[in-house]
Design a protein around this motif. Structure first.
Motif, PDB file in Angstrom:
ATOM      1  N   ASP A  57       0.949  -1.233  -0.003  1.00 38.74           N
ATOM      2  CA  ASP A  57      -0.126  -0.127   0.133  1.00 38.74           C
ATOM      3  C   ASP A  57       0.808   1.343   0.034  1.00 38.74           C
ATOM      4  O   ASP A  57       0.785   2.429  -0.588  1.00 38.74           O
ATOM      5  CB  ASP A  57      -0.895  -0.042   1.155  1.00 38.74           C
ATOM      6  N   SER A  58       1.953   1.248   0.879  1.00 38.18           N
ATOM      7  CA  SER A  58       2.542   2.488   1.062  1.00 38.18           C
ATOM      8  C   SER A  58       3.336   2.780  -0.159  1.00 38.18           C
ATOM      9  O   SER A  58       3.901   3.862  -0.682  1.00 38.18           O
ATOM     10  CB  SER A  58       3.409   2.377   2.317  1.00 38.18           C
ATOM     11  N   LEU A  59       3.861   1.907  -1.004  1.00 40.57           N
ATOM     12  CA  LEU A  59       4.707   2.148  -2.153  1.00 40.57           C
ATOM     13  C   LEU A  59       3.773   2.307  -3.577  1.00 40.57           C
ATOM     14  O   LEU A  59       4.045   3.126  -4.414  1.00 40.57           O
ATOM     15  CB  LEU A  59       5.541   1.085  -2.372  1.00 40.57           C
ATOM     16  N   THR A  60       2.593   1.663  -3.458  1.00 39.67           N
ATOM     17  CA  THR A  60       1.964   1.638  -4.981  1.00 39.67           C
ATOM     18  C   THR A  60       0.466   2.230  -4.730  1.00 39.67           C
ATOM     19  O   THR A  60       0.007   2.294  -5.647  1.00 39.67           O
ATOM     20  CB  THR A  60       1.714   0.075  -5.342  1.00 39.67           C
ATOM     21  N   SER A  61      -0.085   2.148  -3.403  1.00 39.81           N
ATOM     22  CA  SER A  61      -1.377   2.664  -3.015  1.00 39.81           C
ATOM     23  C   SER A  61      -2.444   1.579  -3.298  1.00 39.81           C
ATOM     24  O   SER A  61      -3.472   1.968  -3.217  1.00 39.81           O
ATOM     25  CB  SER A  61      -1.668   4.116  -3.810  1.00 39.81           C
TER      26      SER A  61
ATOM     27  N   VAL B  82       7.003  -6.389  -3.522  1.00 40.39           N
ATOM     28  CA  VAL B  82       6.008  -5.393  -3.612  1.00 40.39           C
ATOM     29  C   VAL B  82       5.758  -5.275  -5.302  1.00 40.39           C
ATOM     30  O   VAL B  82       4.536  -5.484  -5.607  1.00 40.39           O
ATOM     31  CB  VAL B  82       6.318  -3.987  -3.447  1.00 40.39           C
ATOM     32  N   GLU B  83       6.658  -5.479  -6.146  1.00 40.27           N
ATOM     33  CA  GLU B  83       6.468  -5.157  -7.342  1.00 40.27           C
ATOM     34  C   GLU B  83       5.668  -6.493  -7.956  1.00 40.27           C
ATOM     35  O   GLU B  83       4.809  -6.346  -8.759  1.00 40.27           O
ATOM     36  CB  GLU B  83       7.516  -5.270  -8.156  1.00 40.27           C
TER      37      GLU B  83
ATOM     38  N   ILE C  59      -4.053   0.814 -10.093  1.00 42.48           N
ATOM     39  CA  ILE C  59      -3.445   1.692  -9.378  1.00 42.48           C
ATOM     40  C   ILE C  59      -4.126   3.284  -9.732  1.00 42.48           C
ATOM     41  O   ILE C  59      -4.295   3.597 -10.703  1.00 42.48           O
ATOM     42  CB  ILE C  59      -2.080   2.070  -9.467  1.00 42.48           C
ATOM     43  N   GLY C  60      -4.294   3.856  -8.620  1.00 45.31           N
ATOM     44  CA  GLY C  60      -5.354   5.237  -8.900  1.00 45.31           C
ATOM     45  C   GLY C  60      -4.290   6.331  -9.591  1.00 45.31           C
ATOM     46  O   GLY C  60      -3.033   5.777  -9.841  1.00 45.31           O
TER      47      GLY C  60
ATOM     48  N   THR D  90       3.580   7.673  -3.534  1.00 44.83           N
ATOM     49  CA  THR D  90       3.464   6.306  -4.101  1.00 44.83           C
ATOM     50  C   THR D  90       3.047   6.232  -5.740  1.00 44.83           C
ATOM     51  O   THR D  90       3.201   7.220  -6.290  1.00 44.83           O
ATOM     52  CB  THR D  90       1.683   5.885  -3.623  1.00 44.83           C
ATOM     53  N   MET D  91       2.762   5.084  -6.128  1.00 45.86           N
ATOM     54  CA  MET D  91       2.737   4.998  -7.844  1.00 45.86           C
ATOM     55  C   MET D  91       1.642   5.614  -8.275  1.00 45.86           C
ATOM     56  O   MET D  91       1.596   6.048  -9.435  1.00 45.86           O
ATOM     57  CB  MET D  91       2.653   3.514  -8.254  1.00 45.86           C
ATOM     58  N   ALA D  92       0.595   5.950  -7.351  1.00 46.95           N
ATOM     59  CA  ALA D  92      -0.660   6.691  -7.746  1.00 46.95           C
ATOM     60  C   ALA D  92      -0.070   8.138  -8.107  1.00 46.95           C
ATOM     61  O   ALA D  92      -0.686   8.847  -8.899  1.00 46.95           O
ATOM     62  CB  ALA D  92      -1.708   6.856  -6.634  1.00 46.95           C
TER      63      ALA D  92
ATOM     64  N   LYS E 276       1.791   7.919 -11.666  1.00 47.07           N
ATOM     65  CA  LYS E 276       0.399   7.780 -12.327  1.00 47.07           C
ATOM     66  C   LYS E 276      -0.042   9.192 -12.753  1.00 47.07           C
ATOM     67  O   LYS E 276      -0.239   9.570 -13.922  1.00 47.07           O
ATOM     68  CB  LYS E 276      -0.607   6.787 -12.014  1.00 47.07           C
TER      69      LYS E 276
ATOM     70  N   PRO F  65       8.845  -0.930  -7.683  1.00 50.98           N
ATOM     71  CA  PRO F  65       8.512  -1.519  -8.918  1.00 50.98           C
ATOM     72  C   PRO F  65       8.773  -0.497 -10.128  1.00 50.98           C
ATOM     73  O   PRO F  65       8.709   0.814  -9.715  1.00 50.98           O
ATOM     74  CB  PRO F  65       7.056  -1.645  -8.625  1.00 50.98           C
TER      75      PRO F  65
ATOM     76  N   MET G 152       9.243   3.622  -8.813  1.00 47.54           N
ATOM     77  CA  MET G 152       9.450   4.087  -7.591  1.00 47.54           C
ATOM     78  C   MET G 152      11.135   4.067  -7.565  1.00 47.54           C
ATOM     79  O   MET G 152      11.436   3.032  -7.662  1.00 47.54           O
ATOM     80  CB  MET G 152       8.875   3.323  -6.477  1.00 47.54           C
TER      81      MET G 152
END
Ligand SMILES: [Zn+2]
Lengths: 691, 368
Positions: A301-305, A350-351, A362-363, B249-251, B254, B283, B315
């Motif tokens: 969550d903390s890296l990709t949301s 995570v990836e 992902i948002g 974050t990745m959001a 994006k 990632p 990231m």
């Protein structure tokens, strides 16, 4: 890499169509460039990321497909129908250099009959772009594409002493490889040898002498793991690139060695007949350790949301063969499988989860803003410079940063680059890509001259170009090379006007000088000074040094000299300027400040004097300024005249002098008096006459 | 003579003056018909006629004209006839004035229009100005990109083009054996320095200098050992962006890339992220955008896929943050990069990107 759709379906049982697979695999990071429909199959061209050698096989891709469709991989079997005898009784394996070969396994099949492959096998290889050779060679190739492990089959009868020795070559040793090329080996190249000589280049290609032939009846199947760097270096040195080397270079799966060998032996017994030995000789002195990684599920969550349920995380990890145990609810211990050499740390996990959960989920939002943006401090000034030059009719050029070595000593460089020792003044490339272009440009002029040449070659005779860009020179103290921004201008041909077929006149020195002055003025810098000077690449008598107001030299301006003009085959006059833009931008901007408007009228007096041609306007203006005549507000050029009625060594210069007082209206007599004094001193100083 | 004239009857004298005028005025008679246009009269001739007319006026209405003399001789008219005489003189004078004025008006307006005719200019001739120059398409696009990112709160940065291995590779987590390090792919100087192969080098310098949080983009020249061909150059321009802060974050990645692409290619542009691999991010993602030409239905530019591949992102790898001295337990960040030349190629549909560095005036002229 080419992947057969049917083969993939056998391994996964997927019901996705080739086009659906294309979409799904692309979205987990295996981009598919093309899908080629064949008679009864489809071939996918998969782009494998450089860190994923595990995907260089059908099983490798099938593993990803199985996770994508939440299915199960159906791995091929690997048990020969018949086996007898122990390998150790028939051959031996010795690894002399385990640093380059951590594992080597050999197994024999005796009584084989070499013949062309059955139709299904030949067809399958052909579909993925492989050329069938004979049944045994084809089976090793088939297993490579199935399991990703490169294998090699030796004719046991041709191995001296029927033994395998894995060792570094001795310098100068020779080996004729399967492609018929005799290769001379270096001391650090790993080879597979028999009792006497090399029989294969380890992990790259077999030797011709021990090749499987129609007479072969006993084969030794090699399955090994070679050090990636060693294979890469040897392959590069020898200019080789094979299916095997490509996999070993990027990293094969050390734990796949026996499985692939079993599969190969099974298929040989089935297709080429023969009996396998009961076991392999497996030399693997120090097994590679498995990695263990601490993984905090909250990091997803903390890296990709992405909010991914723990069950979904576990499904993905399990599907990818990543063992995981919960040390606590917040930390899991993960052990990636032997084939996933790319997974080293938490972020990698995570990836894995994010890409299989779906990047599309992902948002998308802008980060909260807490900083203000800013251009590079000098960029806005350079923009004004560019716009001004553009408005004055110059096109902007961009040239490569490397130039030929030749023109170095013909061009005068900006003052910052004047070096004591021209031998070591320049930055040279060790490995240029364009022939002869091995110099990092110390000046922008050669690039612009080439651009000019290009345009002239295409029938365009009126060209005005400018370029701003980095120039390079070695520094004296052994520090990193100097890099500075330079500005260069070049002009030739007619002074073109918009929408007119013919230029009203030819471009000259003063066009280029004017453009340069306008550009500097646009940046709100004090005006430049120009003094007559000798400049190596400029025509004598038509060349100037460009100086800052305080006298610091910046560059040069003038008519291109004949020698360099000839070298570039330029048959018309060319004007060129270059200056140190970095230095110019360091100069402080002129303050803009209001001055009260004059309260009393000014009076102007024109004055025409006949002076020696060598006396410059600059000198005259400088003298007038230096005289500090009361109430004299300055002098400006009206015009110059030379020609008829004037001696050849002289010219007439007309100046306009302005007189004004801030206290009162000047009387005519006062002005006459001051003007007379000024004239007299000019006439005396320059042996001039009134005209 | 004057005596005999003075002996004549003043009335007869008035009539004689009137007759004399009519005779002299004949040549101007054609200027008195208000409905008829003046034909075949050049400007020069009309001006001399105007002059002649003025002289005529002086001759017949001036102080020394016959009519003026008649007025003075009213004393010689019998007192009972004076009123009639006065009226006659006034009438004749009025007739003369009216005839002359009519002709004058007509002539004047003719002269005016003839003068306008003669002095009229061809307004379609070109305005007087130098042929204007043109900025290089890479510059034009780079400025646009810089402006977009400044508006989004980014600082624009640049740094060295000749770099040490540390900035070009080590700090970017590029492994020792990575092919990018080979002299096959990267230019090296004889002193063993590298020509930067990506502007990510600037990110390291900037993070070292500014610390975190940081938001920056680095547009600039980069070098890779590709032989020039229609789709490759050994030098090209790239933009790399970096945003390091708490909670990135990745959001955010994006959102930022999508915002950029909407501003570049229109508000309906859709951005797609695909997993990928880069040593400096984890990632990692490549990003594509919906084709600006066909909108996604497939065309030549997008090779019928509806998507155009543009660049890489991800990231920031903890090793990179560490190399730049940023605490990666506190901060996270994203980075992205793409080619300016590639974008120029797409936007203008260049069929050969070598044109970008030939500086052919016929090419440069096409951009503004
Ligand atoms: Zn399209």
């Amino acid at each position: 890499m080419l992947i057969s759709y049917n083969w993939l379906r056998e391994l996964t049982g997927t019901i996705l169509s080739p086009l659906e697979l294309r979409e799904r695999l692309t979205m987990v990071g295996l981009a598919i460039d093309a899908v080629e429909e064949k008679e009864s199959d489809a071939v996918l061209d998969v782009e494998i990321p450089s860190n994923r050698p595990d995907c260089l096989s059908h099983v490798g891709i099938a593993r990803e497909v199985a996770v994508v469709v939440s299915g199960k991989l159906r791995p091929p079997s690997g048990k020969p129908a018949r086996s007898e005898g122990r390998s150790t009784d028939l051959t031996s394996v010795e690894i002399r250099d385990p640093d380059l070969c951590p594992r080597y396994a050999a197994r024999l099949v005796r009584g084989v009959r070499i013949s062309p492959s059955p139709a299904w096998l030949a067809k399958r290889l052909e579909e993925i772009g492989q050329r069938p050779i004979n049944n045994v060679a084809d089976i090793t190739n088939y297993v490579l594409h199935e399991l990703g492990q490169p294998l090699h089959a030796f004719d046991l009868a041709k191995l001296g002493g029927q033994r395998i020795v894995v060792r570094r070559a001795t310098a100068g040793e020779k080996l004729k490889t399967l492609d018929g090329v005799e290769r001379t080996l270096g001391a650090n190249m790993l080879v597979i040898a028999d009792a006497e000589r090399p029989v294969a280049l380890a992990g790259i290609m077999g030797g011709e002498d021990s090749e499987i032939s129609i007479q072969t009846t006993e084969v030794l199947i090699e399955s090994a793991y070679f050090n990636p760097d060693s294979v890469r270096q040897t392959a590069r040195k020898l200019g080789m690139d094979t299916e095997a080397s490509r996999r070993f270079e990027r990293g094969a799966d050390c734990e796949n060695v026996l499985r692939a060998q079993n599969r190969c032996v099974e298929l040989i017994c089935e297709i080429a007949g023969g009996v396998a030995t009961e076991d392999a000789i497996d030399v693997y002195p120090s097994p590679l350790p498995a990695r263990s990684i601490s993984f905090r599920p909250c990091r997803v969550d903390s890296l990709t949301s992405l909010r991914v349920a723990e069950t979904e995380m576990k499904r993905i990890l399990t599907g990818l063969g990543i063992a995981h145990t919960e040390e606590s609810s917040a930390v899991w211990k993960c052990v990636p499988p032997s084939w996933r050499i790319d997974i080293e740390r938490e972020e990698d996990l995570v990836e894995e989860i994010a890409r299989h959960f779906g990047y599309d989920k992902i948002g998308s939002e802008l980060p909260p803003s807490n900083q203000s943006g800013e251009h590079q401090p000098k960029e806005l000034k350079i923009r004004k410079l560019r716009r001004t030059l553009q408005a004055l009719g110059l096109d902007e050029a961009i040239n490569f940063s490397f130039i030929e070595l030749a023109p170095d000593n013909q061009l005068e460089l900006i003052p910052e680059f004047h070096a004591q020792d021209p031998e070591h003044a320049f930055v040279t490339l060790k490995n240029p890509i364009i022939e002869h272009q091995g110099r990092m440009r110390p000046t922008l002029i050669p690039g612009l001259l080439n651009s000019l040449r290009h345009n002239l070659n295409h029938g365009i005779r009126s060209v005005r170009l400018f370029e701003t860009g980095r120039i390079f020179a070695e520094s004296d103290s052994g520090e990193l090379p100097k890099e500075r921004e330079a500005l260069a201008l070049i002009a030739t041909g007619g002074a073109l006007e918009a929408n007119r077929a013919q230029a009203p006149r030819e471009t000259d020195f003063y066009d280029l000088k004017g453009s340069l002055e306008a550009a500097v003025a646009a940046m709100n810098r004090a005006s430049l000074r120009f003094t007559k000077a000798h400049v190596k690449h400029l025509r004598e008598g038509q060349s100037a040094r460009i100086l800052l107001a305080d006298g610091t030299p910046l560059g040069s301006l003038g008519t291109l000299g004949e020698r360099i003009s000839d070298a570039y085959k330029l048959r018309q006059l060319v004007y060129v300027a270059e200056l140190d833009l970095s230095r110019l931008l360091d100069v402080e901007e002129l303050p803009v400040q209001y001055k009260p408007l004059p309260r009393y009228p000014s009076v102007v007096r024109d004055l025409t004097i006949l002076v020696d041609r060598q006396i410059t306007l600059g000198e005259l203006l400088h003298t007038i300024e230096g005289r500090q005549v009361d109430d004299c507000r300055g002098a400006q050029l009206v015009g110059t005249y030379e020609g008829a009625n004037i001696p050849e060594d002289r010219r007439a210069i007309t100046l306009r002098i302005e007189y004004r007082s801030d206290e009162r209206t000047l009387l005519n007599e006062e002005i006459e008096d001051r003007h007379r004094g000024l004239i007299d001193s000019l006439l005396r100083q320059y042996s001039a006459q009134l005209h | 003579m004057a005596e005999s004239q003075s002996q004549e009857d003043p009335t007869t004298q008035v009539e004689a003056a009137s007759k004399a005028f009519e005779h002299e005025f004949e040549r101007f008679a054609r200027f008195t018909d208000p409905s008829a246009a003046v034909q075949g009269l050049t400007l020069d001739w009309a001006e001399s006629e105007q002059h002649a007319l003025a002289q005529l006026r002086t001759r017949h209405l001036g102080k020394k004209s016959a009519l003026a003399i008649c007025k003075k001789s009213i004393g010689r008219v019998a007192p009972e006839g004076r009123a009639a005489f006065g009226q006659l003189v006034q009438r004749r004078e009025a007739e003369i004035i009216s005839a002359i004025e009519q002709a004058e008006t007509k002539l004047k307006s003719h002269i005016q229009s003839a003068r306008i005719q003669r002095e009229s200019i061809d307004v379609s001739l070109p305005g007087r100005r130098p042929r204007s120059g043109h900025l290089h398409p890479i510059t034009l696009l780079r400025e646009r990109l810089e402006d977009i990112f400044v508006a989004l709160g980014y600082a624009i940065e640049d740094d060295r083009e000749i770099e040490t291995d540390f900035y070009n590779f080590d700090a970017l987590n590029i492994p020792q054996n990575h092919p990018a390090r080979a002299s096959q792919d990267t230019f090296y100087t004889t002193n063993g320095l590298a020509l930067r192969s990506q502007t990510s080098t600037v990110q390291i310098h900037a993070m070292q200098r500014r610390g975190a949080p940081v938001r920056m983009i680095a547009p600039g020249r980069v070098f890779r050992r590709d032989t020039p061909d229609p789709t490759h150059n050994p030098m090209f321009f790239q933009v790399e962006g970096l945003c390091v802060d708490r909670g990135i974050t990745m959001a955010h990645l994006k959102g930022t890339v999508a915002e950029l692409l909407r501003r570049m290619f229109g508000s309906r542009t859709v951005t797609r992220f695909r997993p990928s691999y880069f040593p400096f991010t984890e990632p990692s993602a490549e990003f594509d955008f919906s084709c600006f030409k066909c909108g996604g239905s497939g065309c030549r530019i997008c090779k019928n896929s509806g998507w155009i591949e543009l660049g890489g992102s991800g990231m920031v790898h903890p090793h990179v943050l560490r190399a730049a001295g940023v605490d990666f337990d506190e901060f996270s960040g994203f980075a992205f990069g793409f080619g300016i030349d590639r974008m120029v190629g797409l936007m203008y549909e260049l069929d050969d990107i070598r044109l970008l560095f030939e500086n052919d005036v016929r090419f440069l002229e096409q951009f503004d």
